[in-house]
Design an enzyme around this catalytic site. Structure first.
Site, short mmCIF file in Angstrom:
data_model
loop_
_atom_site.label_atom_id
_atom_site.label_comp_id
_atom_site.label_asym_id
_atom_site.label_seq_id
_atom_site.Cartn_x
_atom_site.Cartn_y
_atom_site.Cartn_z
N VAL A 39 0.76 -1.26 0.00
CA VAL A 39 -0.13 -0.02 -0.03
C VAL A 39 0.98 1.29 -0.01
O VAL A 39 1.94 1.23 0.35
CB VAL A 39 -0.86 0.21 1.32
N SER A 40 0.49 2.48 -0.47
CA SER A 40 0.92 3.63 -0.44
C SER A 40 2.34 3.65 -1.09
O SER A 40 2.19 3.28 -2.22
CB SER A 40 1.11 4.04 1.08
N ASN A 41 3.29 4.08 -0.47
CA ASN A 41 4.61 4.14 -1.19
C ASN A 41 5.07 2.60 -1.43
O ASN A 41 5.63 2.24 -2.57
CB ASN A 41 5.68 4.62 -0.22
N GLY A 65 2.67 0.36 -2.60
CA GLY A 65 2.10 -0.15 -3.72
C GLY A 65 2.70 0.57 -4.79
O GLY A 65 2.93 -0.18 -5.99
N SER A 85 -2.69 -0.97 -3.44
CA SER A 85 -3.70 0.07 -2.70
C SER A 85 -3.20 1.42 -2.49
O SER A 85 -1.97 1.67 -1.90
CB SER A 85 -3.99 -0.76 -1.42
#
Length: 706
Positions: free
Chosen positions: A315-317, A319, A340
């Site tokens: 997720v985030s970085n 992802g 995500s």
């Protein structure tokens, strides 16, 4: 013990790689090593640059996923140290897992933890192990081989349920700037419950800190050492010349790896994910695991990229790192990606001409880079939050509004008009209305401010002594104070790698005090300085702005290169990684111009979901407005795994209309969380469509009320 490696000889033919820019030679060589022909011998990769330590966990007193805490332990108070000045490596690991789990998820029972998702839930069913998973964990450093010490921490987790006959690996890059356990509650939660090995990587950022006064650094396991004693075993040691002079002028400062390593680690996130995958294969093929020995005692491979399913998921970085890895992967190492809320920044040249229509709103400038929109938020949001609904947890600043008006950057007769102007400028910059509410809390807890400071230093490869825009980091709270042994000892477990965090705050070096409280207008000058660096050719400080522009270009993504099945899920209310500047343009470019014309990339946009699920469990105003996006990350992995194993359909490109709780004390149920549907089952009013470069996203879906 930590001898540096020697690069393999030979060269990868860059002319045959479909990349927009040439990779550094060292990176190209390592990619060749990652993706070369599978050899019979299980040879330790050259990019592993430390000893490999292994610990067996019984799944009762300690475990791979929750460090022995289980569901109730993760929901309870933080685990304590027997000696706060000298916590053991095991204690640090336990608290790091506790904090990283809670930082990404809503861990309240009402929000769904332990019922709809969590370490004890898999594929919608409660597991008998209660979230505690037995197995073995291997920890070590990897590096890029570019003659600069990166010391990327990797942890390969092998659950007791792992089967070589049905082998799978989930590669989990840490979210944010977190340490190696930064994907424990996301990638590890799903992967370990599925029986897959999990390769966690801090992707070169990590929670590395260097206290300049005491010359103290953290090691791979979080314990402390003097930098002079640690040598190359240090997770991060500031390499600036003139540190003593800087410390004399600015005492009690702390250097951080992501901000001050002068390496722009984000440029290698994809490479570090590929290394983690290759390293996991090496570990799995050790004789004590799935490997075997020949008559000569040589370690032979059993598992290869050809018989092992490998999914990059985070997720985030993390992802964004997963998508970048798949773009770089020409060898077929990675089979799929699930991302995500990814921090993925499409190359600016690729976004030209793309537009999005959402209901009656439209935008024709998509894909602005992270530093651009974040510095604008750090300048405008404190004013935009003036008069915010108390439920939004906003900390607006009238003084910021007035200072921006005096600078000619806002217009209006009173604070309400100035706040409205600030909000409209953010809307015009591509931030959708659903993000307005979450922006208030993000600014209050200093998210845009922290990102702006860290990424300015990282992209421009500035060191701590460069004193960029007169910002520094130190233990606070109000002014720099000498770090205590207890504070430093806890950083690995409690920090997130991007201060403010674990007692380390942003400092305005002009006043020698904490950033927000340093001036009446919340240090507008400092944040305008950072904003100037985002303006490229229009910047006042051209030298520094061009350094940042170079760094930003190094991290840009090319959606055209994504060739494997992928699912992106993103909450529309995400105000940290806005959809118009990340997932939407990435999806559109891939579908319109990609190698496979986007046939294998799916985009799912979730209503009433945002970037920080943990806030749903903290603030009453969030509990009745939002659901956890994590639920759909797990569902995307379920569907991707079924697709890869038995050909089940991937979800269609769709908007999902969730229904938040009507009462903060009520329990969220599965009935409020519609399942992702395959393409042929998506209702026409929920379908995301692309016509040339024009993306159309439904404002609402079904009976949804936003």
């Amino acid at each position: 013990m930590f001898a540096r490696h020697t690069l393999r000889t030979g060269i990868l033919n860059a002319a045959n790689r479909p990349t927009a820019r040439a990779l550094p030679l060292a990176a190209a060589l390592l990619l060749a090593a990652c993706g070369g022909d599978d050899n019979a011998l299980n040879t330790r990769p050259d990019f592993i640059v430390s000893d490999v330590t292994a610990v067996q966990y019984d799944g009762i007193s300690d475990d791979l996923l929750t460090a022995g805490l289980g569901v109730s332990g993760l929901q309870g108070s933080a685990p304590a140290y027997a000696d706060a000045e000298h916590p053991t490596a095991a204690e640090l690991r336990r608290k790091a897992i506790y904090n990283n789990y809670r930082a990404l998820l809503d861990t309240t029972t009402e929000g769904g933890f332990g019922r709809l998702y969590g370490p004890n839930i898999h594929a919608g069913a409660e597991q008998s192990h209660g979230g505690k998973i037995a197995g073995k964990e291997y920890v070590f450093y990897t590096d890029s081989g570019d003659n600069v010490q990166h010391n990327v921490t990797v942890a390969v987790q092998i659950p007791a349920t792992f089967s070589a006959e049905n082998a799978c690996i989930v590669v989990g890059a840490a979210s944010g700037s977190r340490g190696v356990y930064g994907a424990i509650g996301t990638a590890s939660e799903w992967g370990l419950n599925q029986g897959c090995a999990v390769a966690l990587t801090d992707k070169g950022t990590g929670n590395g800190a260097h206290d300049i006064d005491s010359d103290t650094v953290t090691l791979i396991d979080g314990t402390l050492a003097l930098a002079s004693d640690a040598g190359s075993a240090s997770h991060f040691t500031a390499s600036d010349s003139g540190l003593d002079d800087f410390s004399a002028d600015y005492p009690h400062r702390v250097a951080y790896k992501h901000a001050h390593s002068q390496t722009n680690p984000e440029k290698d996130w994809g490479l570090f994910v590929l290394q983690a995958a290759e390293a996991a294969l090496y570990v799995l093929n050790l004789p004590e695991n799935a490997g075997r020995e020949n008559d000569a005692g040589k370690n032979l491979k059993t598992l290869t990229r050809k018989n092992t399913l490998i999914i990059a998921a985070s997720v985030s970085n993390g992802g964004g790192a997963s998508l970048r890895a798949a773009e770089l992967d020409d060898s077929g190492l990675i089979d799929a990606v699930v991302a995500s809320e990814p921090n993925v920044q499409p190359d600016a040249d690729l976004t030209t001409g793309y537009s999005v229509q959402q209901g009656n709103l439209s935008w024709d400038h998509l894909g602005r880079n992270l530093f651009d929109y974040t510095t604008l938020l750090s300048v405008l949001q404190p004013c935009a939050s003036v008069g915010a609904d108390a439920a939004a947890v906003g900390a607006g600043s009238s003084a910021r509004c007035q200072a921006l008006k005096a600078a000619g950057l806002l217009s209006g007769d009173d604070d309400a008009a100035l706040a409205a102007d600030a909000q409209q400028q953010l809307r015009d910059y591509g931030l959708v209305p659903e993000q307005d509410f979450t922006q208030h809390a993000n600014s209050t807890i200093k998210v845009p401010q922290s990102i702006a400071v860290t990424y300015a230093n990282a992209y421009g490869r500035f060191g701590v002594t460069d004193n960029l825009c007169d910002f520094s980091l130190a233990f606070g709270p109000a002014m720099p104070t000498a770090a205590t042994t207890t504070q430093m000892a806890d950083l690995f477990a409690s920090g997130n790698g991007i201060p403010p965090s674990a007692g380390v705050v942003l400092i305005n070096n002009q006043t020698g005090t904490e950033d927000r409280s340093s001036t009446a207008d919340q240090n507008l000058d400092g944040h305008l300085c950072l904003r100037d660096l985002a303006l490229g050719d229009d910047a006042t400080d051209q030298t520094r702005a061009q350094r940042l522009a170079t760094g930003i270009a190094e991290v840009s993504a090319d959606p055209r290169k994504l060739k494997v099945p992928a699912v992106i899920v993103h909450g529309r209310a995400d105000a940290i990684i806005p959809i118009n500047h990340s997932s939407r343009p990435y999806f559109a470019i891939n579908h319109n111009e990609g190698t496979n014309k986007g046939s294998d990339l799916r985009y799912v946009e979730v209503l009433n979901a945002h970037h920080l699920d943990l806030l749903n469990g903290l603030f009453a105003g969030y509990k009745t407005r939002y659901v956890g996006l994590h639920y759909y990350f797990g569902q995307a992995l379920d569907q991707m795994y079924a697709h890869l194993r038995d050909g089940s359909p991937l979800p269609g490109n769709q908007v999902i209309a969730t229904t938040p709780r009507s009462d903060a004390s009520a329990q969220l149920t599965a009935a409020s969380l519609p399942a992702m549907q395959p393409a042929d089952s998506v209702s026409s009013d929920c379908l995301i469509q692309l016509d040339g470069k024009a993306l159309t996203v439904p404002e609402t879906c079904g009976s949804s009320e936003i």
